[in-house]
Design an enzyme around this catalytic site. Structure first.
Site, mmCIF file in Angstrom:
data_model
loop_
_atom_site.group_PDB
_atom_site.id
_atom_site.type_symbol
_atom_site.label_atom_id
_atom_site.label_comp_id
_atom_site.label_asym_id
_atom_site.label_seq_id
_atom_site.Cartn_x
_atom_site.Cartn_y
_atom_site.Cartn_z
ATOM 1 N N HIS A 74 0.850 -1.200 0.000
ATOM 2 C CA HIS A 74 0.000 0.000 0.000
ATOM 3 C C HIS A 74 0.875 1.235 0.000
ATOM 4 O O HIS A 74 1.750 1.378 0.839
ATOM 5 C CB HIS A 74 -0.903 0.030 1.237
ATOM 6 C CG HIS A 74 -2.052 -0.904 1.127
ATOM 7 N ND1 HIS A 74 -3.344 -0.465 1.030
ATOM 8 C CD2 HIS A 74 -2.097 -2.245 1.072
ATOM 9 C CE1 HIS A 74 -4.135 -1.511 0.925
ATOM 10 N NE2 HIS A 74 -3.406 -2.604 0.953
ATOM 11 N N TYR A 203 -9.002 5.908 7.282
ATOM 12 C CA TYR A 203 -9.208 6.263 8.691
ATOM 13 C C TYR A 203 -10.230 7.397 8.735
ATOM 14 O O TYR A 203 -9.990 8.463 8.151
ATOM 15 C CB TYR A 203 -7.908 6.772 9.308
ATOM 16 C CG TYR A 203 -6.884 5.706 9.616
ATOM 17 C CD1 TYR A 203 -5.970 5.280 8.652
ATOM 18 C CD2 TYR A 203 -6.798 5.135 10.886
ATOM 19 C CE1 TYR A 203 -5.011 4.322 8.945
ATOM 20 C CE2 TYR A 203 -5.835 4.173 11.186
ATOM 21 C CZ TYR A 203 -4.950 3.767 10.205
ATOM 22 O OH TYR A 203 -4.001 2.820 10.490
ATOM 23 N N PRO A 295 -4.358 0.625 18.828
ATOM 24 C CA PRO A 295 -4.071 0.125 17.477
ATOM 25 C C PRO A 295 -4.135 1.162 16.354
ATOM 26 O O PRO A 295 -3.739 0.862 15.229
ATOM 27 C CB PRO A 295 -5.142 -0.950 17.264
ATOM 28 C CG PRO A 295 -6.223 -0.636 18.228
ATOM 29 C CD PRO A 295 -5.579 0.030 19.395
ATOM 30 N N LYS A 299 1.037 0.049 15.130
ATOM 31 C CA LYS A 299 2.440 -0.063 15.526
ATOM 32 C C LYS A 299 2.794 -1.300 16.363
ATOM 33 O O LYS A 299 3.971 -1.635 16.506
ATOM 34 C CB LYS A 299 2.850 1.186 16.338
ATOM 35 C CG LYS A 299 2.993 2.441 15.499
ATOM 36 C CD LYS A 299 4.276 2.429 14.692
ATOM 37 C CE LYS A 299 4.318 3.444 13.593
ATOM 38 N NZ LYS A 299 4.107 2.901 12.244
ATOM 39 N N TYR A 387 4.240 6.506 9.928
ATOM 40 C CA TYR A 387 3.373 5.376 9.600
ATOM 41 C C TYR A 387 4.155 4.250 8.918
ATOM 42 O O TYR A 387 3.979 3.073 9.253
ATOM 43 C CB TYR A 387 2.205 5.849 8.722
ATOM 44 C CG TYR A 387 1.039 4.884 8.720
ATOM 45 C CD1 TYR A 387 0.013 5.004 9.650
ATOM 46 C CD2 TYR A 387 0.978 3.834 7.804
ATOM 47 C CE1 TYR A 387 -1.050 4.103 9.664
ATOM 48 C CE2 TYR A 387 -0.069 2.941 7.811
ATOM 49 C CZ TYR A 387 -1.081 3.080 8.743
ATOM 50 O OH TYR A 387 -2.127 2.178 8.761
HETATM 51 P P1 FAD Z 1 1.389 -11.642 21.388
HETATM 52 O O1 FAD Z 1 1.003 -11.640 19.956
HETATM 53 O O2 FAD Z 1 0.379 -11.304 22.397
HETATM 54 O O3 FAD Z 1 2.081 -13.014 21.694
HETATM 55 C C1 FAD Z 1 2.332 -13.464 23.003
HETATM 56 C C2 FAD Z 1 2.259 -14.961 23.043
HETATM 57 O O4 FAD Z 1 2.560 -15.415 24.349
HETATM 58 C C3 FAD Z 1 0.867 -15.475 22.705
HETATM 59 O O5 FAD Z 1 0.943 -16.486 21.727
HETATM 60 C C4 FAD Z 1 0.349 -15.979 24.038
HETATM 61 O O6 FAD Z 1 -0.576 -17.058 23.891
HETATM 62 C C5 FAD Z 1 1.634 -16.405 24.719
HETATM 63 N N1 FAD Z 1 1.536 -16.463 26.187
HETATM 64 C C6 FAD Z 1 0.818 -15.672 27.010
HETATM 65 N N2 FAD Z 1 0.977 -16.055 28.284
HETATM 66 C C7 FAD Z 1 1.816 -17.112 28.269
HETATM 67 C C8 FAD Z 1 2.337 -17.952 29.274
HETATM 68 N N3 FAD Z 1 2.020 -17.780 30.558
HETATM 69 N N4 FAD Z 1 3.174 -18.941 28.905
HETATM 70 C C9 FAD Z 1 3.511 -19.116 27.602
HETATM 71 N N5 FAD Z 1 3.018 -18.352 26.598
HETATM 72 C C10 FAD Z 1 2.189 -17.364 26.933
HETATM 73 N N6 FAD Z 1 -0.104 -4.089 15.482
HETATM 74 C C11 FAD Z 1 0.429 -3.621 14.319
HETATM 75 O O7 FAD Z 1 1.663 -3.498 14.229
HETATM 76 N N7 FAD Z 1 -0.346 -3.291 13.243
HETATM 77 C C12 FAD Z 1 -1.687 -3.400 13.296
HETATM 78 O O8 FAD Z 1 -2.348 -3.141 12.277
HETATM 79 C C13 FAD Z 1 -2.297 -3.840 14.522
HETATM 80 N N8 FAD Z 1 -3.643 -3.979 14.629
HETATM 81 C C14 FAD Z 1 -4.165 -4.554 15.759
HETATM 82 C C15 FAD Z 1 -5.534 -4.742 15.801
HETATM 83 C C16 FAD Z 1 -6.103 -5.344 16.914
HETATM 84 C C17 FAD Z 1 -7.599 -5.530 16.948
HETATM 85 C C18 FAD Z 1 -5.275 -5.783 18.007
HETATM 86 C C19 FAD Z 1 -5.867 -6.476 19.215
HETATM 87 C C20 FAD Z 1 -3.917 -5.594 17.962
HETATM 88 C C21 FAD Z 1 -3.344 -4.981 16.850
HETATM 89 N N9 FAD Z 1 -1.976 -4.782 16.764
HETATM 90 C C22 FAD Z 1 -1.440 -4.221 15.615
HETATM 91 C C23 FAD Z 1 -1.098 -5.171 17.859
HETATM 92 C C24 FAD Z 1 -0.426 -6.537 17.632
HETATM 93 O O9 FAD Z 1 -1.376 -7.520 17.386
HETATM 94 C C25 FAD Z 1 0.425 -6.898 18.872
HETATM 95 O O10 FAD Z 1 1.210 -5.799 19.222
HETATM 96 C C26 FAD Z 1 1.320 -8.127 18.600
HETATM 97 O O11 FAD Z 1 0.554 -9.297 18.633
HETATM 98 C C27 FAD Z 1 2.439 -8.233 19.654
HETATM 99 O O12 FAD Z 1 3.160 -9.429 19.484
HETATM 100 P P2 FAD Z 1 3.815 -10.182 20.721
HETATM 101 O O13 FAD Z 1 4.481 -11.383 20.168
HETATM 102 O O14 FAD Z 1 4.591 -9.216 21.517
HETATM 103 O O15 FAD Z 1 2.596 -10.580 21.656
HETATM 104 C C1 DHB Z 2 -5.437 -2.669 10.725
HETATM 105 C C2 DHB Z 2 -5.302 -2.539 12.082
HETATM 106 C C3 DHB Z 2 -4.905 -1.335 12.609
HETATM 107 O O1 DHB Z 2 -4.752 -1.206 13.932
HETATM 108 C C4 DHB Z 2 -4.646 -0.244 11.790
HETATM 109 O O2 DHB Z 2 -4.280 0.927 12.344
HETATM 110 C C5 DHB Z 2 -4.770 -0.385 10.430
HETATM 111 C C6 DHB Z 2 -5.171 -1.605 9.899
HETATM 112 C C7 DHB Z 2 -5.861 -3.982 10.181
HETATM 113 O O3 DHB Z 2 -6.149 -4.880 10.972
HETATM 114 O O4 DHB Z 2 -5.916 -4.135 8.956
#
Ligand code: FAD
Ligand code: DHB
Length: 403
Positions: A74, A203, A295, A299, A387
């Site tokens: 994009h 957005y 979100p 980031k 961004y």
């Molecule tokens: P997580 O993905 O939370 O992974 C942590 C892992 O640890 C999980 O698999 C969990 O099951 C495991 N765990 C937890 N507790 C334990 C335990 N006690 N023992 C062993 N394992 C455990 N980010 C972006 O960059 N761009 C986006 O567009 C964006 N959109 C989002 C939209 C939504 C609706 C949401 C909810 C989040 C969004 N995010 C976005 C954020 C992004 O999803 C998270 O920041 C990302 O998942 C972080 O990765 P992580 O590996 O740090 O944590």
């Molecule tokens: C999406 C999620 C976001 O948080 C965002 O800022 C843009 C796009 C997505 O899930 O596609």
């Protein structure tokens, strides 16, 4: 049963899996321990936007085949307010950079496949995971697997277990400074079987609140809607969701999302959170375990990836040169980027959402903010460079990767 490894990684989300791969490429041994099932971890619908640097990192780590096949490049976003969409062109403003839309599910699926190919251990459905001896040189991870108690002895633990994990709470009270902001709204997100009606994300700030148009593939649209933070998804029939999406998103030129069968829906609360430092003894926190962004700036996953690059380099420094120097720098280096992403995510969130306690003045100021943003090249450049992602803290080469 006792296992011995160099780095024990708690959590198989993007942070833990990326770190495992980066360590593998540097010949460093790791064990990944995840408490959920493989299916659960893959099916969890979350992020979609990858910064240019995250894409480059996945390419350099050899885990980008899926991304290159199905990721959607994009070159901008639309900002919509007062019924009009305004385009912000990323490559033009950033010297050629762009973002890629590729679901976090797919990222995690690809990384699990890559991990299994290395034959290094990855335990799903580990029960009662705990970490100990964090301030010694031989920390441990305990868990139960298939009914048997397991102990992993290691040199370092990477706490990649997300916001609700056990690593951060295992750090003694008083060590971490906590910075937090809870927003008075959440996002209702859906996946729909509908072809995206816009090439770019949209957005929207509408009188009735924020809305976001995104996508996952040429056949799947992803949409979000600002709702109260404690909203129950059961209050929203599919018809009510479409009604509200269309009211907020339809622009004066008649643009609106295509409607289709809703295949997934959920509500997420929104917060900003930082725990500092991102380290205690031999435990290093990475990704959501250390920080959460709302979100709106897309980031979260990208910060997890940038933490991993810095941590991978630091561990390479330890095993290659016998030096703690880069490990000692880890938290400060990451937090500089984390705080800039926090500021950006807070700004995107507060400019595009309607707060229950806002005044008429606040709303007019938001409109002026967006009017300025979309009419000033300087303001658009500032949004675009944040961004697509600010430059990495450390070079790929220093982490053992080819750029
Ligand atoms: P997580 O993905 O939370 O992974 C942590 C892992 O640890 C999980 O698999 C969990 O099951 C495991 N765990 C937890 N507790 C334990 C335990 N006690 N023992 C062993 N394992 C455990 N980010 C972006 O960059 N761009 C986006 O567009 C964006 N959109 C989002 C939209 C939504 C609706 C949401 C909810 C989040 C969004 N995010 C976005 C954020 C992004 O999803 C998270 O920041 C990302 O998942 C972080 O990765 P992580 O590996 O740090 O944590
Ligand atoms: C999406 C999620 C976001 O948080 C965002 O800022 C843009 C796009 C997505 O899930 O596609």
């Amino acid at each position: 049963m006792t296992h011995r490894t160099q780095v024990a990684i708690v959590g198989a989300g993007p942070a833990g899996l990326l770190l495992g791969q980066l360590l593998h490429l540097n010949g460093i041994d790791s064990v990944i321990v995840e408490n959920r099932s493989r299916e659960y971890v893959i099916d969890r619908v979350r992020a979609g936007v990858l910064e240019q640097g995250t894409v480059d990192l996945m390419k350099a780590m050899g885990v980008s085949a899926g991304l290159e096949r199905a990721g959607l490049r994009h070159e901008g976003v639309y900002i919509s307010f007062l019924g009009q969409r305004h385009h912000i062109n990323f490559p033009e403003l950033t010297g050629g950079k762009a973002i890629t839309v590729y679901g976090q599910n797919e990222v995690v699926r690809d990384l699990i496949d890559a991990r299994l190919e290395t034959s290094r251990p990855l335990y799903f459905e580990a029960e009662d995971v705990s970490v100990g001896d964090l301030d010694s040189t031989t920390p441990t991870v305990h868990f139960r697997y298939d009914g048997a108690e397991q102990e992993v002895r290691c040199d370092f633990i990477a706490g990649c277990d997300g916001f609700h994990g056990i690593c951060r709470p295992s750090i003694p009270a008083g060590v971490l400074a906590i910075y937090e902001r809870i927003y008075p709204f959440g996002w209702l997100g859906i996946l729909a079987e509908a072809a995206p009606s816009s090439e770019e994300l949209v957005y929207t700030l509408h009188e009735r609140g924020f809305a976001l148009f995104s996508m996952r593939s040429p056949k799947v649209t992803r949409l979000y809607l600002q709702v109260p933070p404690d909203e129950s998804i059961d209050n929203w029939s599919d018809d009510a969701i479409w009604d509200e999406m269309l009211r907020r998103m339809t622009t004066r030129d008649g643009w609106k999302p295509n409607i289709g069968r809703i295949t997934q829906k959920s509500v997420t609360p929104m917060r900003s959170f930082v725990a500092a430092p991102m380290r205690y003894g031999r435990l290093f926190l990475a990704g959501d375990a250390a920080h959460i962004v709302p979100p709106t700036g897309a980031k979260g996953l990208n910060l997890a990836a940038s933490d991993v690059l810095v941590l991978g380099r630091a561990l390479k420094g330890f095993y290659g040169r016998g030096s703690m120097e880069w490990l000692d720098e880890y938290s400060d280096l990451c937090l500089r980027r984390v705080w800039k992403a926090q500021r950006f995510s807070w700004w995107m969130t507060s400019t595009l959402h309607r707060s229950p306690d806002e005044t008429a003045f606040d709303h007019q100021r938001q409109i002026a903010d967006l009017d300025y943003l979309t009419s000033s090249r300087a303001a658009m450049t500032s949004l675009a460079e944040q961004y697509v992602g600010l430059p990495a803290e450390v070079s790929f080469e220093s982490a053992g990767l080819k750029a």
